[in-house]
Design an enzyme around this catalytic site. Structure first.
Site, mmCIF file in Angstrom:
data_model
loop_
_atom_site.group_PDB
_atom_site.id
_atom_site.type_symbol
_atom_site.label_atom_id
_atom_site.label_comp_id
_atom_site.label_asym_id
_atom_site.label_seq_id
_atom_site.Cartn_x
_atom_site.Cartn_y
_atom_site.Cartn_z
ATOM 1 N N LYS A 59 8.869 -16.781 -10.550
ATOM 2 C CA LYS A 59 8.169 -15.677 -11.220
ATOM 3 C C LYS A 59 7.065 -16.264 -12.114
ATOM 4 O O LYS A 59 7.328 -17.162 -12.913
ATOM 5 C CB LYS A 59 9.178 -14.902 -12.069
ATOM 6 C CG LYS A 59 8.602 -13.663 -12.674
ATOM 7 C CD LYS A 59 9.652 -12.906 -13.463
ATOM 8 C CE LYS A 59 9.000 -11.788 -14.241
ATOM 9 N NZ LYS A 59 9.904 -11.184 -15.205
ATOM 10 N N LYS A 101 -14.300 1.364 14.518
ATOM 11 C CA LYS A 101 -13.064 0.587 14.562
ATOM 12 C C LYS A 101 -12.484 0.555 15.981
ATOM 13 O O LYS A 101 -12.018 -0.463 16.471
ATOM 14 C CB LYS A 101 -12.052 1.233 13.616
ATOM 15 C CG LYS A 101 -11.315 0.243 12.768
ATOM 16 C CD LYS A 101 -10.574 0.937 11.656
ATOM 17 C CE LYS A 101 -11.130 0.567 10.297
ATOM 18 N NZ LYS A 101 -10.404 1.169 9.202
ATOM 19 N N PRO A 130 -3.755 -11.695 9.672
ATOM 20 C CA PRO A 130 -4.121 -11.493 11.081
ATOM 21 C C PRO A 130 -4.234 -10.001 11.374
ATOM 22 O O PRO A 130 -3.550 -9.190 10.747
ATOM 23 C CB PRO A 130 -2.920 -12.088 11.837
ATOM 24 C CG PRO A 130 -1.792 -12.051 10.863
ATOM 25 C CD PRO A 130 -2.409 -12.228 9.506
ATOM 26 N N ASP A 131 -5.126 -9.617 12.282
ATOM 27 C CA ASP A 131 -5.183 -8.225 12.723
ATOM 28 C C ASP A 131 -4.231 -8.120 13.923
ATOM 29 O O ASP A 131 -4.526 -8.606 15.019
ATOM 30 C CB ASP A 131 -6.613 -7.822 13.111
ATOM 31 C CG ASP A 131 -6.708 -6.319 13.311
ATOM 32 O OD1 ASP A 131 -5.940 -5.785 14.139
ATOM 33 O OD2 ASP A 131 -7.516 -5.661 12.638
ATOM 34 N N ILE A 132 -3.084 -7.504 13.676
ATOM 35 C CA ILE A 132 -2.021 -7.470 14.692
ATOM 36 C C ILE A 132 -2.488 -6.707 15.930
ATOM 37 O O ILE A 132 -2.357 -7.158 17.067
ATOM 38 C CB ILE A 132 -0.749 -6.822 14.106
ATOM 39 C CG1 ILE A 132 -0.310 -7.607 12.865
ATOM 40 C CG2 ILE A 132 0.361 -6.760 15.138
ATOM 41 C CD1 ILE A 132 0.785 -6.944 12.054
ATOM 42 N N LYS A 144 -11.976 -2.856 18.027
ATOM 43 C CA LYS A 144 -10.634 -3.309 18.389
ATOM 44 C C LYS A 144 -10.336 -3.093 19.871
ATOM 45 O O LYS A 144 -9.210 -3.330 20.311
ATOM 46 C CB LYS A 144 -9.593 -2.629 17.499
ATOM 47 C CG LYS A 144 -9.793 -2.936 16.010
ATOM 48 C CD LYS A 144 -8.559 -2.704 15.156
ATOM 49 C CE LYS A 144 -8.890 -2.941 13.683
ATOM 50 N NZ LYS A 144 -7.741 -3.085 12.817
ATOM 51 N N ASP A 173 -4.585 -6.004 4.679
ATOM 52 C CA ASP A 173 -5.662 -6.822 5.245
ATOM 53 C C ASP A 173 -5.667 -8.231 4.677
ATOM 54 O O ASP A 173 -6.118 -9.160 5.326
ATOM 55 C CB ASP A 173 -7.015 -6.149 4.976
ATOM 56 C CG ASP A 173 -7.151 -4.873 5.798
ATOM 57 O OD1 ASP A 173 -6.689 -4.878 6.951
ATOM 58 O OD2 ASP A 173 -7.696 -3.876 5.282
ATOM 59 N N PHE A 205 -4.319 3.508 14.579
ATOM 60 C CA PHE A 205 -4.432 4.573 13.578
ATOM 61 C C PHE A 205 -5.434 4.114 12.540
ATOM 62 O O PHE A 205 -5.345 2.965 12.093
ATOM 63 C CB PHE A 205 -3.083 4.811 12.882
ATOM 64 C CG PHE A 205 -2.273 5.901 13.517
ATOM 65 C CD1 PHE A 205 -1.659 5.707 14.748
ATOM 66 C CD2 PHE A 205 -2.123 7.124 12.883
ATOM 67 C CE1 PHE A 205 -0.922 6.710 15.346
ATOM 68 C CE2 PHE A 205 -1.384 8.136 13.470
ATOM 69 C CZ PHE A 205 -0.774 7.934 14.696
ATOM 70 N N ASN A 207 0.838 -1.200 0.000
ATOM 71 C CA ASN A 207 0.000 0.000 0.000
ATOM 72 C C ASN A 207 0.873 1.251 0.000
ATOM 73 O O ASN A 207 2.102 1.149 0.020
ATOM 74 C CB ASN A 207 -0.978 -0.026 1.166
ATOM 75 C CG ASN A 207 -0.256 -0.064 2.487
ATOM 76 O OD1 ASN A 207 0.551 0.807 2.773
ATOM 77 N ND2 ASN A 207 -0.499 -1.089 3.276
HETATM 78 O O1 C5P Z 1 -6.685 -1.293 8.535
HETATM 79 P P1 C5P Z 1 -7.456 -0.702 9.705
HETATM 80 O O2 C5P Z 1 -8.116 0.575 9.370
HETATM 81 O O3 C5P Z 1 -8.325 -1.709 10.398
HETATM 82 O O4 C5P Z 1 -6.307 -0.277 10.751
HETATM 83 C C1 C5P Z 1 -6.637 0.204 12.027
HETATM 84 C C2 C5P Z 1 -5.513 -0.131 12.973
HETATM 85 O O5 C5P Z 1 -5.339 -1.544 13.023
HETATM 86 C C3 C5P Z 1 -4.164 0.448 12.624
HETATM 87 O O6 C5P Z 1 -3.588 0.885 13.836
HETATM 88 C C4 C5P Z 1 -3.376 -0.718 12.053
HETATM 89 O O7 C5P Z 1 -2.001 -0.625 12.363
HETATM 90 C C5 C5P Z 1 -4.001 -1.922 12.753
HETATM 91 N N1 C5P Z 1 -4.065 -3.145 11.923
HETATM 92 C C6 C5P Z 1 -3.352 -4.269 12.292
HETATM 93 N N2 C5P Z 1 -3.435 -5.420 11.553
HETATM 94 C C7 C5P Z 1 -4.187 -5.450 10.444
HETATM 95 C C8 C5P Z 1 -4.922 -4.337 10.037
HETATM 96 C C9 C5P Z 1 -4.833 -3.187 10.794
HETATM 97 O O8 C5P Z 1 -2.635 -4.216 13.293
HETATM 98 N N3 C5P Z 1 -4.249 -6.585 9.735
#
Ligand code: C5P
Length: 400
Positions: free
Chosen positions: A294, A342, A310-312, A346, A284, A328, A215
């Site tokens: 390749k 959000k 995974p959503d870290i 979260k 995401d 953020f 991105n």
């Molecule tokens: O992408 P999104 O708007 O959900 O991001 C919101 C927050 O979640 C950000 O702080 C981003 O660093 C975190 N995030 C994450 N792992 C992801 C997607 C977002 O830690 N896969």
């Protein structure tokens, strides 16, 4: 600025100047700091005096300039102790490779080195040198020792050098150094003793051996947040995705590529973390089956299956005993509404919302801080300034 001036006018700074072309920038720095009301005491090494004259600093600060250990001792008993005892902070700018080596090794072979050794106040250095000197393993070793000793390192940055080369080693501009000093005086101990983990930049998800999904995140905001946390006295670990920027000097820097790598790095650090600030623009989705080779072009359409990453942040914020978590959110529409959804999803005490189209890649941003008490608007300003405001806000919430 008026509100800060009162606080700053009680402050005393010892400005150390060592030999390097960047010494000319120190004159502007002395002017800016004196203008803020800070009492600037200048100490110059002999080499510094070859680049700029002591009279310049005497005129700009209104204080005598010290250059010689023996001369100073004759005029003031134990000047080397007294000069650094009476100040709130020492800043050495520029700090040459030679001075960094002497400081790292506890040398006391001139007035400035002696003062630094006999200090009981915080010290910051702004390195300035040729890129090869900066990259030399001896310099790296010395900087790492200084960091372990609690010396704050500001910059350098990459750019054109006096020798005609391009690369890392340029001292930061006077205005940026002055801002760092102001911030250190105002927020220097806000996060003292706290361990802060910051993620920054984009993640890169491989499609095949040479292609991938990335991105537009530049890493600027995350790096600024890491730097502001350092200024506030925290011990900072920065986990960074691929960027084109020179990362700030932090206590621990971990380079990662994919979201999975980032998650692993974060999980390895999280038990020792008090505050987790997730600035990274984590992808995401990732490619379900990245090809080792390749992928060859053909006449047919190509479909790539994407699976959820995974959503870290959520992995961390839903731990049984999570650190203080800050997220953020970059949104393109309905900023506040989407960001608040959000934040709740979260489980975050604080979420920073910004408009993707304004913030991504830019040097400035407008932020909305959303927390349990409501919203706080930070109107458009340079990202470093926003990062300092954010750290102040975090320190207030963290204390509650
Ligand atoms: O992408 P999104 O708007 O959900 O991001 C919101 C927050 O979640 C950000 O702080 C981003 O660093 C975190 N995030 C994450 N792992 C992801 C997607 C977002 O830690 N896969």
């Amino acid at each position: 600025m008026t509100t800060c001036l009162t606080a700053l006018s009680k402050k005393r700074l010892l400005l150390g100047i060592t030999g390097g072309v960047a010494a000319y920038k120190a004159a502007e720095l002395a002017r800016l700091l004196t203008q803020d009301g800070i009492d600037v005491q200048t100490v110059m090494t002999q080499s510094a005096c070859h680049f700029v004259g002591p009279v310049t600093f005497q005129s700009l600060t209104g204080n005598p300039v010290y250059t010689d250990l023996w001369e100073a001792n004759a005029a003031h008993t134990m000047a080397h102790i007294n000069l650094s005892r009476n100040v709130d902070m020492i800043l050495v700018a520029p700090a040459s490779a030679d001075f960094i080596a002497r400081l790292a090794n506890g040398m006391a072979d001139d007035l400035l080195a002696t003062l630094c050794l006999a200090r009981d106040c915080p010290i910051m250095i702004a390195p300035a040198m040729n890129r090869q000197m900066w990259e030399n393993s001896a310099t790296k070793r010395n900087l790492s020792s200084l960091q372990n000793d609690g010396v704050k390192i500001i910059g350098p940055e990459s750019g054109a050098q006096a020798c005609g080369e391009m690369g890392m080693g340029r001292m930061l501009e006077a205005s940026e150094l002055a801002e760092t000093v102001r911030s250190a005086f105002q927020t220097g101990d806000l996060l003292q003793g706290k361990k802060v983990l910051v993620t920054a930049g984009p993640t890169f998800e491989a499609i095949d051996a040479v292609r991938g999904i990335i991105n537009k995140s530049s890493g600027k905001m995350g790096y600024a947040v890491a730097r502001a946390a350092m200024e506030a006295g925290a011990t900072v670990t920065l986990v960074s995705g691929p960027t084109c920027l020179a990362p700030p000097i932090v206590d621990k820097l971990i380079h990662v590529v994919s979201a999975d790598d980032m998650l692993r790095a974060v999980q390895a650090e999280i038990a020792q973390t008090d505050i987790f600030i997730s600035v990274a623009a984590v992808a995401d989705y990732r490619v379900a089956k990245a090809s080792q080779q390749k992928i060859k072009k053909s006449d047919k359409k190509l479909s790539i299956e994407l699976i959820l990453n995974p959503d870290i942040l959520m992995t961390v914020s839903t731990l049984p005993e999570p650190p203080f978590c800050v997220g953020f959110a970059a949104e393109t529409e309905d900023l506040e509404k989407n960001a608040e959804i959000k934040r709740r999803k979260k489980n975050l005490p604080l979420l920073v919302a910004n408009l993707a189209q304004d913030a991504i890649g830019s040097d400035e941003s407008a932020l909305i801080l959303l927390d349990d008490a409501g919203k706080h608007v930070l109107s458009k300003a340079p990202k470093m300034e926003q990062a300092r405001q954010l750290i102040k806000h975090i320190s207030l919430l963290y204390k509650q």
